[in-house]
Design an enzyme around this catalytic site. Sequence first.
Site, PDB file in Angstrom:
ATOM      1  N   ASP A  97       0.707  -1.346  -0.158  1.00 52.81           N
ATOM      2  CA  ASP A  97       0.100  -0.546  -0.093  1.00 52.81           C
ATOM      3  C   ASP A  97       0.507   1.207  -0.040  1.00 52.81           C
ATOM      4  O   ASP A  97       2.364   1.454   0.562  1.00 52.81           O
ATOM      5  CB  ASP A  97      -1.193  -0.080   1.493  1.00 52.81           C
ATOM      6  CG  ASP A  97      -2.201   0.766   1.613  1.00 52.81           C
ATOM      7  OD1 ASP A  97      -2.217   2.090   0.072  1.00 52.81           O
ATOM      8  OD2 ASP A  97      -2.291   1.463   2.394  1.00 52.81           O
TER       9      ASP A  97
ATOM     10  N   THR B 283      -0.489   5.152   1.174  1.00 56.28           N
ATOM     11  CA  THR B 283      -0.992   5.836   2.434  1.00 56.28           C
ATOM     12  C   THR B 283      -0.600   4.944   3.098  1.00 56.28           C
ATOM     13  O   THR B 283      -1.385   4.383   4.062  1.00 56.28           O
ATOM     14  CB  THR B 283      -1.969   6.569   2.485  1.00 56.28           C
ATOM     15  OG1 THR B 283      -2.264   6.965   0.722  1.00 56.28           O
ATOM     16  CG2 THR B 283      -2.195   7.353   3.122  1.00 56.28           C
TER      17      THR B 283
ATOM     18  N   ARG C 280       5.906  16.356  -5.742  1.00 59.10           N
ATOM     19  CA  ARG C 280       4.073  15.862  -6.265  1.00 59.10           C
ATOM     20  C   ARG C 280       4.291  17.774  -6.327  1.00 59.10           C
ATOM     21  O   ARG C 280       4.410  18.814  -6.089  1.00 59.10           O
ATOM     22  CB  ARG C 280       3.366  16.355  -4.593  1.00 59.10           C
ATOM     23  CG  ARG C 280       1.743  16.198  -5.426  1.00 59.10           C
ATOM     24  CD  ARG C 280       1.008  15.268  -5.912  1.00 59.10           C
ATOM     25  NE  ARG C 280      -0.432  15.127  -6.096  1.00 59.10           N
ATOM     26  CZ  ARG C 280      -1.267  16.119  -6.443  1.00 59.10           C
ATOM     27  NH1 ARG C 280      -0.302  16.195  -7.955  1.00 59.10           N
ATOM     28  NH2 ARG C 280      -2.148  16.032  -7.181  1.00 59.10           N
TER      29      ARG C 280
ATOM     30  N   THR D  63      -2.617   1.449  -4.744  1.00 62.39           N
ATOM     31  CA  THR D  63      -2.806   2.429  -3.719  1.00 62.39           C
ATOM     32  C   THR D  63      -4.722   2.938  -4.532  1.00 62.39           C
ATOM     33  O   THR D  63      -4.406   3.032  -5.643  1.00 62.39           O
ATOM     34  CB  THR D  63      -2.763   4.047  -3.942  1.00 62.39           C
ATOM     35  OG1 THR D  63      -2.777   4.429  -2.561  1.00 62.39           O
ATOM     36  CG2 THR D  63      -1.717   3.960  -5.214  1.00 62.39           C
ATOM     37  N   GLY D  64      -5.155   3.494  -3.629  1.00 65.55           N
ATOM     38  CA  GLY D  64      -7.003   3.998  -3.530  1.00 65.55           C
ATOM     39  C   GLY D  64      -6.978   5.098  -4.118  1.00 65.55           C
ATOM     40  O   GLY D  64      -7.085   6.244  -4.283  1.00 65.55           O
ATOM     41  N   ASP D  65      -5.125   5.731  -3.902  1.00 64.32           N
ATOM     42  CA  ASP D  65      -5.102   7.357  -3.917  1.00 64.32           C
ATOM     43  C   ASP D  65      -5.139   7.878  -5.647  1.00 64.32           C
ATOM     44  O   ASP D  65      -4.557   7.038  -6.354  1.00 64.32           O
ATOM     45  CB  ASP D  65      -3.071   8.063  -3.456  1.00 64.32           C
ATOM     46  CG  ASP D  65      -3.673   9.196  -2.707  1.00 64.32           C
ATOM     47  OD1 ASP D  65      -4.693  10.206  -3.632  1.00 64.32           O
ATOM     48  OD2 ASP D  65      -2.886   9.300  -2.528  1.00 64.32           O
TER      49      ASP D  65
ATOM     50  N   ARG E  39      -5.557   4.178  -7.769  1.00 64.66           N
ATOM     51  CA  ARG E  39      -7.371   4.242  -7.623  1.00 64.66           C
ATOM     52  C   ARG E  39      -8.396   2.353  -7.290  1.00 64.66           C
ATOM     53  O   ARG E  39      -8.701   2.402  -8.532  1.00 64.66           O
ATOM     54  CB  ARG E  39      -8.126   4.581  -8.820  1.00 64.66           C
ATOM     55  CG  ARG E  39      -7.975   6.465  -8.865  1.00 64.66           C
ATOM     56  CD  ARG E  39      -8.217   6.591  -8.373  1.00 64.66           C
ATOM     57  NE  ARG E  39      -9.344   8.383  -7.458  1.00 64.66           N
ATOM     58  CZ  ARG E  39      -9.577   8.766  -6.603  1.00 64.66           C
ATOM     59  NH1 ARG E  39      -8.901   8.364  -4.957  1.00 64.66           N
ATOM     60  NH2 ARG E  39      -9.640  10.196  -6.942  1.00 64.66           N
TER      61      ARG E  39
ATOM     62  N   ASP F 229      -1.555  -1.110   6.168  1.00 66.21           N
ATOM     63  CA  ASP F 229      -1.698  -1.062   7.124  1.00 66.21           C
ATOM     64  C   ASP F 229      -3.352  -0.731   7.918  1.00 66.21           C
ATOM     65  O   ASP F 229      -3.340  -0.318   8.839  1.00 66.21           O
ATOM     66  CB  ASP F 229      -1.176   0.707   8.037  1.00 66.21           C
ATOM     67  CG  ASP F 229      -1.734   1.874   6.687  1.00 66.21           C
ATOM     68  OD1 ASP F 229      -1.992   1.387   5.794  1.00 66.21           O
ATOM     69  OD2 ASP F 229      -1.660   2.882   7.633  1.00 66.21           O
TER      70      ASP F 229
ATOM     71  N   ASN G  18      -8.429  -1.398   4.115  1.00 64.95           N
ATOM     72  CA  ASN G  18      -8.773  -1.496   2.597  1.00 64.95           C
ATOM     73  C   ASN G  18      -7.592  -2.279   1.835  1.00 64.95           C
ATOM     74  O   ASN G  18      -7.727  -2.549   0.662  1.00 64.95           O
ATOM     75  CB  ASN G  18      -8.447   0.306   2.000  1.00 64.95           C
ATOM     76  CG  ASN G  18      -6.974   0.846   2.907  1.00 64.95           C
ATOM     77  OD1 ASN G  18      -6.127   1.051   3.900  1.00 64.95           O
ATOM     78  ND2 ASN G  18      -6.655   0.699   1.687  1.00 64.95           N
TER      79      ASN G  18
END
Length: 1136
Positions: free
Chosen positions: A379, A381, A585, A665-667, A785, A812, A815
């Site tokens: 993961d 985040t 970023r 990641t879902g980011d 995503r 962690d 999810n």
Amino acid sequence: MDSNRLPPQPPPARSYPSNSCQQQYTVWNFLPKNLFEQFRRIANFYFLIIFLVQVIVDTPTSPVTSGLPLFFVITVTAIKQGYEDWLRHKADREVNKYQVTVLENGQETPKESENIKVGDIVQVKENETFPCDLILLQSTRDDDTCFVTTASLDGESNHKTHYTVPDIERDLKSLNATIECEQPQPDLYKFNGRMHIYKTNQDPAVRSLGPENLLLKGATLKNTQKICGVAVYTGMETKMALNYQGKSQKRSAVEKSINAFLLVYLCILLSKALVCTTLKYVWQSKPGQDEPWYNKKTQKEKDTNLYLKMFTDFLSFMVLFNFIIPVSMYVTVEMQKFLGSFFITWDKDFFDPEIQEGALVNTSDLNEELGQVEYVFTDKTGTLTQNNMEFIECCIDGFQYKHRGASSELDGFCVTDGPVNKLQQKAGREKEELFLRALCLCHTVQVKESTEQDQREDNLDQVDGLRIDENVLQPPQKERGFIASSPDEIALVKGAMRYGFTFLGLESKTMKILNRNKDVEMYDLLHVLNFDPVRRRMSVIVRSGSGEMLLFCKGADSSIFPRVRQEEVERIRLHVERNATEGYRTLCVAYKRLSEEEYAQADAGLREARLALQDREEKLLAVYNQVETGMSLIGATAVEDRLQEEAAETMEALQRAGMKVWVLTGDKMETAKSTCYACGLFQRKTELLELTVRTLEDGERKREERLHELLGEYHKRAVQDAPPVKAGGTRLVLVCFASNQDYGFIIDGASLSMVLNSSSESNMRSYKDLFLQICQNCTAVLCCRMAPLQKAQIVKMVKSSKGSPITLSIGDGANDVSMILEAHVGIGIKGKEGRQAVRNSDYAIPKLKHLKKLLLAHGHLYYHRIAHLVQYFFYKNLCFILPQFLYQFFCGYSQQPLYDAAYLTMYNICFTSMPILAYSLLEQRISIEDLIEDAALYSENAKNAMLRWGLFLYWTGLGAFHGLVFFFGVRFLFSNPALQDNGQVFGNWSYGTIVFTVLVFTVTLKLALDTRHWTWINHFVIWGSLAFYVFFSFFWGGIIWPFMKQQRLYFVFANMLSSVSAWLVIILLILLSLLPEILLVVLRNPRGPYTRKVQQRYTHVYTSHVTTHARTPTHTLCICFNDVSVCFSRDLVFAC
């Protein structure tokens, strides 16, 4: 009609699940399900059959010899698994019995969470989690919104804004409505439905429902005192439950190898029993052999069916040779795994003083898998990063501004660090203030007043934002905090504060900022053009105090640059590219002044699109793209998402160890890509292959056609055109890294769904194969995503691919639970986002940096130890039973045991068990420091190297050789009829005792030769086991035991040692057995890690730069052996 429930009209066509959680076992099904799982093991099932045979048939050995160890293994395993499931039941009960508030008849009624039903109106207060999926009906905030954090779902700890359904009665008691929504599906970011609101004497009003109205189970309410929502999905139909991957029984590669080896030894056992049974009846067919004069048959034996008697004899031989299958190995392996797991929990390097905790082992069955990992799925985040954004620098009109006290020369611009007001001569005051206003206005940040509890928490930020700098604000404002849907927005607002522009908050659609002249500026917020992954930008439209309409836009450089003037782009591009390669970023900032006509047209388009029930997203996107054109570029920002401690070093070590790292990641893609650069997973020379919604957008073709085209193109570049990897026959293989192109692959959740769920079955299989081959040829893969279930699908796809690679998942949050459960090994990080990942993991560590030692040191050693244990057990049991088999050729196939029953029982339990157990716990063939320093040593155990068939056949051959030496060496001794001084001869029990003595000493000393790391425990158990055998033999044969009907070994051992010939043969046979092993160690070409260390003393490997005729720098690898150097470059090879 119950006015506080949303009445279904017409009645529901199906029943809804309860809102409770359930685990694998119950009180009623525990015993049958657990026994079924355990007897799936070949060895357990085999020993059950043997035990039943010993009970039913008259066999040479007692049923206790097989039944007791089997009962012990089954019982211990069942207790362990039952205890683990009981802990999970305990956690589920806490969730099911959690008290919630439900509105019934206008009254607040307490209920247990498991009793919530679809249609109940649930009240949730601040900092509480949602007990099921809810449609937001009412909020205490004036703007009818609420803020939630979804860290337990997608890993993002930032705040997300959700909206109430429009035109809902403030008094829910009078609400009468029905909801139509889609069937439950796991995508966290999609939801479609509509609400029909019924009012007296009025036509029903229809309101569209989207993901902005849906509050997901597991999310937490923030910065909102109270909300009310109606339950739409409960229990196993919630999106959180649909993304949960059920826990299955994990089995290690070593266990699979054991099962394969057991099949081989089972075939050997069957062959031995079949040969002895056949030869017995062949021998008895000769005249006088079937019924000799001294052993007449009884009438019952004469009446017995011949085939039944043959079958019974076959089973008796099976039981006699049964000890070739090492039942005690499973007991030893269980003890080794259980005791070995304590070395992880006791490791002081895993202790984290911040949380005052160390490592945790939830499943000791997979210790050896830690040394076999080929793919690491991590993961982002909270695992790779701390999710703590920090403003680093900005670029205004081509000039760089840093908030640090140093000067430097970068990209051709003279940079003077410090506050903006010292740089007026650079970018101009107007541009600077316009840029800072954009940072203060173009966001969705909210200002939160601190509570007394927050003021006591050391003035530090939590997941809801960053505490405002005390040096900037006046004391009355100092107590505020920021919350936003993205942590980088908060970082940008803080960055503007450093230079004198402070965002004061949003009140009634009015944004207030404090400029550096300490004047308050007010702007009316007219529209927010939200961020989406296709546009990769967000905008706001505001009206200044003077009535001027302004559009401020920020987004990725690839999204902003095509929409501004190109002469402005060139001044900013160098800074953006440099910041991106440094892992920051980057966001570009632009603005546009709108005329009244332009604004009126945009306003009408936006309002019409937002009211659409069909194709709402497409219509909004079209309006966004129309408005966000012809802008002026102001500057760019660089924000750093702080990495976890030693994250980059850990990722580098894993890659040097031969592991491939995938980030799931879902980011958003931009944030995740920057993190990959910062961690070193993507290098500057890495060519990125992107398969996302943006790259699939092609107005002329369908997405699936574009997907097929891109997969084919990427496959050609990364797989077909890549230079083949050849296995060299030389011992030193050099790879010129300058001549090979590194590829990185990026895919998002929507594109992955197209790959895995194509409309055509053949296309889906083709896309899946192409996708896998591309990813396997890339140095790193980024999947952004991702929904939790998609993470598990990725892991399952890789671990089911050709070669069945060993996978590891680390995360962690809740999810990450699905991918943690799906992987061969699941690692949980003891983070701040709850302990769901820790509870469902196999191992838990406080920080990502601890993964390095866990795999490179502990994993490597665990695998080596248990692999040696398995091979050694099969070897020593073959040594043990082969003389028993050979003895049948000399005793008329009468099933006469060669060894006494006490020796049969205690060989694996007492005489040879402790040395190998100590070895499997303490052996360190390479020191832990060297294993961590040289990560490449990890790859030596790849693909189950120590349990391959070649090594297995070597150990089997060694066992057969030793068994032959033992038996025929002692038989040669017995060719002398008088072995004692008094002229008496030895009997058959003396023969077996001598063989057994040589056996015990040889297999124990063989293990001593294999031991590299000696401790006092090794000395104690090795020499102690031999001493115990001698003492037991004297003791067992020196006393007349009253409970025994016959005592076969009475004074046999003492008489044996009184013979000089017996002493001589025992010593010679031990030396003869071990001599080939000693010679092999001394004479064979040295290999492995020790050789590598020796070679490093004489070999110096270094990288230099050589200038070719074209004067272009080329990486060159030079290897120097003593005084001779050989250098390899892309274009030439030369010697010096």
